[in-house]
Scaffold this motif. Structure first.
Motif, short mmCIF file in Angstrom:
data_model
loop_
_atom_site.label_atom_id
_atom_site.label_comp_id
_atom_site.label_asym_id
_atom_site.label_seq_id
_atom_site.Cartn_x
_atom_site.Cartn_y
_atom_site.Cartn_z
N ASP A 41 -23.70 -26.28 26.19
CA ASP A 41 -23.44 -27.72 26.25
C ASP A 41 -21.97 -28.05 26.45
O ASP A 41 -21.63 -29.02 27.13
N VAL A 42 -21.09 -27.26 25.84
CA VAL A 42 -19.68 -27.61 25.78
C VAL A 42 -19.04 -27.71 27.16
O VAL A 42 -18.01 -28.39 27.32
N ASN A 43 -19.63 -27.06 28.17
CA ASN A 43 -19.05 -27.18 29.52
C ASN A 43 -19.70 -28.30 30.34
O ASN A 43 -19.32 -28.51 31.50
N HIS A 44 -20.68 -28.99 29.77
CA HIS A 44 -21.24 -30.22 30.34
C HIS A 44 -21.94 -30.00 31.69
O HIS A 44 -22.15 -30.95 32.44
N ARG A 45 -22.32 -28.77 32.00
CA ARG A 45 -23.00 -28.52 33.27
C ARG A 45 -24.48 -28.88 33.18
O ARG A 45 -25.03 -29.52 34.08
N ALA A 46 -25.13 -28.44 32.12
CA ALA A 46 -26.55 -28.75 31.92
C ALA A 46 -26.82 -28.64 30.43
O ALA A 46 -26.87 -27.55 29.88
N LEU A 47 -26.97 -29.77 29.76
CA LEU A 47 -27.09 -29.78 28.30
C LEU A 47 -28.53 -29.47 27.88
O LEU A 47 -29.27 -30.30 27.35
N LEU A 48 -28.92 -28.23 28.15
CA LEU A 48 -30.27 -27.75 27.86
C LEU A 48 -30.16 -26.33 27.34
O LEU A 48 -29.42 -25.51 27.90
N THR A 49 -30.91 -26.02 26.29
CA THR A 49 -30.80 -24.70 25.66
C THR A 49 -31.06 -23.58 26.64
O THR A 49 -30.34 -22.57 26.67
N HIS A 50 -32.10 -23.72 27.46
CA HIS A 50 -32.44 -22.62 28.37
C HIS A 50 -31.36 -22.41 29.43
O HIS A 50 -31.15 -21.28 29.87
N HIS A 51 -30.65 -23.46 29.81
CA HIS A 51 -29.55 -23.27 30.75
C HIS A 51 -28.33 -22.68 30.05
O HIS A 51 -27.59 -21.89 30.65
N GLY A 52 -28.13 -23.01 28.78
CA GLY A 52 -27.07 -22.35 28.03
C GLY A 52 -27.32 -20.85 27.91
O GLY A 52 -26.40 -20.03 28.07
N LYS A 53 -28.56 -20.48 27.67
CA LYS A 53 -28.91 -19.05 27.57
C LYS A 53 -28.79 -18.37 28.93
O LYS A 53 -28.38 -17.20 29.02
N TYR A 54 -29.14 -19.09 29.99
CA TYR A 54 -28.96 -18.56 31.35
C TYR A 54 -27.48 -18.29 31.63
O TYR A 54 -27.09 -17.22 32.11
N GLN A 55 -26.64 -19.26 31.30
CA GLN A 55 -25.20 -19.07 31.46
C GLN A 55 -24.73 -17.87 30.64
O GLN A 55 -23.89 -17.07 31.09
N ALA A 56 -25.26 -17.76 29.42
CA ALA A 56 -24.83 -16.69 28.52
C ALA A 56 -25.15 -15.31 29.07
O ALA A 56 -24.34 -14.38 28.96
N ARG A 57 -26.33 -15.16 29.65
CA ARG A 57 -26.71 -13.86 30.22
C ARG A 57 -25.76 -13.48 31.35
O ARG A 57 -25.28 -12.34 31.44
N ALA A 58 -25.48 -14.47 32.22
CA ALA A 58 -24.57 -14.20 33.33
C ALA A 58 -23.17 -13.88 32.81
O ALA A 58 -22.50 -12.95 33.29
N LEU A 59 -22.73 -14.64 31.80
CA LEU A 59 -21.36 -14.48 31.32
C LEU A 59 -21.16 -13.18 30.54
O LEU A 59 -20.15 -12.49 30.73
N GLY A 60 -22.11 -12.84 29.68
CA GLY A 60 -21.97 -11.59 28.95
C GLY A 60 -21.89 -10.40 29.88
O GLY A 60 -21.07 -9.48 29.69
N ASP A 61 -22.73 -10.40 30.91
CA ASP A 61 -22.70 -9.32 31.90
C ASP A 61 -21.39 -9.32 32.68
O ASP A 61 -20.83 -8.26 32.99
N LEU A 62 -20.90 -10.52 33.01
CA LEU A 62 -19.66 -10.62 33.78
C LEU A 62 -18.47 -10.08 32.98
O LEU A 62 -17.64 -9.34 33.51
#
Length: 484
Positions: free
Chosen positions: A319-340
């Protein structure tokens, strides 16, 4: 495991142990890094205790009851009304009664260090955590600091509202009794879902919205939800503002609307948006404004107007980056970011192409959302209006869901609508919206078609089973063929 060290160095520090932060930490650890996660409240975050899980638990019994009543034999077998105590008890199971021992156990099993307290950025790759007893732990990251602190309910500056002790999503999700009269300010997702839930539990609900209901989705979807809410006895005041609020000595809340209408209720729920949890995060130490949303690139690195900050050590997800305030999109971002982060730590060059594994491009092209009203609303990608605004040559195909055989079997008098938004130049689907009872599982088929950029001609070969509601895809494609 809980850190008792006053100084700790790890590869990655994550501030915020909600679903986003947990997933960043997990992927980083799976990538061979060490991670410490900082949390000042309950491990598991907003979704686990005050949003997704408890609110959907509040809604589920009512949805099942209404589904049964939509069939003659099942409806005839249903007697009585919902027992709020039983609904609340089931809700409590999903929140673990607001205890996070299970979530902490998961962190321990995943090899993630938990540091409880309030985290503040104090310098490059540095975070100081202050525990509830005043002790501090200084954390240093070798590679990255990730802000995943989420958002909180925004209480608008309506005169008298703050003094009226309003509910936010937290008080609504954790309610232990049903107010006789509930006023809701806001016609977005939280407002309409809680109007659906509490009207089913026995509240006399009044909803005030400065716009139409669900302004972020296609208008036809909001209209059908509005019609349903009125059927359930909800009073709607649309295109109006709440101008003033006060709670009297008897405990009643009085709202004055912008047209002079007076609304009296036992509780008032504010559902007018979110604000980022960044006010006391130490952003001033990295040249950012405290309390602001954090702007990021597709790799989720925090950037300002001059480009990427520092040398790329600061990231923000959820949520904090205001791209998509949805839990599943936060988790999607997290998967990409942790791997990155793991890839960059090992010296690899991550794939940041349009649909690359480490780029969170779905936040712009294929945001998915289910609104758990009755009827449900699903949406992914563009609406007709947003596609046109994006410069796409738009084609729109609508179809009556109630005329699909599977829908008519599903419930007598089934009412719903589906819309495809087509890029006419490329002949691919770029948006899908539908409204109707029990349609949430339709959404992923549309998401795959959009993300995979499947040509419409190829979609003809994805044969829907008969008689299911998924036959809507055949009917939409037939309509698209006739229209073109």
């Amino acid at each position: 495991m809980t850190s008792t060290s006053k100084n700790l160095t790890v590869d990655v520090i994550i501030i915020g142990a909600g679903p986003t932060g947990e997933n960043v930490a997990d992927r980083a650890v799976q990538g061979g890094l060490t991670a410490a996660i900082v949390e000042s409240e309950l491990v598991g975050g907003e979704c686990s205790y005050w949003a997704c899980m408890p609110t959907k638990a509040l809604l589920r019994d009512a949805a099942a009851l209404r589904a049964a009543k939509a069939l003659p034999a099942a409806g005839g077998a249903v007697t009585g009304t919902l027992d709020p105590a039983a609904v609340f008890a089931r809700r409590d199971q999903f929140t673990s009664s607001w205890k996070d021992a299970g979530q902490v156990e998961w962190l321990t099993g995943a090899g993630i260090t938990l540091v409880r307290g309030h985290g503040r950025i104090t310098g490059p790759r540095a975070v100081t955590v202050t525990a509830s007893d005043g002790t501090t732990t200084d954390l240093q990251a070798r590679h990255a600091v990730v802000v995943a602190t989420g958002s909180s309910a925004l209480v608008p500056p309506i005169p008298g509202l703050a003094d009226a002790s309003p509910w936010t999503n937290r008080e609504a999700a954790a309610a232990t009794s049903v107010p006789g009269r509930l006023a809701i300010i806001g016609g977005g997702v939280v407002g309409v879902e809680m109007a659906t839930a509490f009207s089913a539990l026995g509240s006399q609900v009044t909803l005030v919205s400065r716009t139409r209901l669900l302004p972020s989705v296609e208008e036809f979807a909001g209209e059908q939800v509005a019609d349903a809410l009125r059927t359930y006895g909800v009073t709607l005041h649309l295109d109006l503002d709440a101008a003033e609020a006060r709670r009297d000595d008897a405990g009643e809340v009085h709202l004055t609307l912008s047209n002079g209408t007076e609304v009296t209720a036992d509780e008032v729920l504010v559902a007018t948006g979110r604000t980022p949890n960044t006010k006391d995060l130490g952003l001033e130490h990295v040249g950012l404004e405290p309390g602001s949303w954090l702007k990021v690139d597709d790799a989720l690195a925090v950037v300002d107007d001059s480009g990427q900050l520092e040398d790329g050590w600061l990231y923000a997800a959820g949520d904090v980056n205001h791209r998509a305030l949805l839990t599943h999109h936060g988790k999607y971002q997290a998967r990409a970011l942790g791997d990155l982060i793991a890839a960059r730590a090992s010296g690899q060059e991550p794939d940041l192409s349009a649909w690359g594994r480490h780029a969170a491009t779905a936040d712009e092209r294929a945001v998915t959302q289910v609104i758990f009203t009755d009827p449900e609303v699903v949406a992914v990608g563009h609406s007709a209006a947003s596609a046109e605004k994006a410069g796409i040559e738009v084609g729109v195909v609508d179809y009556d869901l109630g005329s699909v055989a599977g829908a008519s079997l599903h419930a007598d008098g089934y009412r719903g609508q589906a819309r495809m938004v087509i890029d006419e130049q490329r002949k691919v689907l770029v948006g899908f919206t539908a409204v109707g009872p029990d349609i949430s599982e339709l959404l992923h088929a549309a998401t795959i078609a959009i993300v995979g950029e499947v040509p419409l001609d190829r979609l003809w070969h994805a044969v829907p089973a008969y008689p299911t509601i998924s036959e809507i895809w055949l009917r939409l494609l037939e309509s698209a063929g006739r229209d073109r």
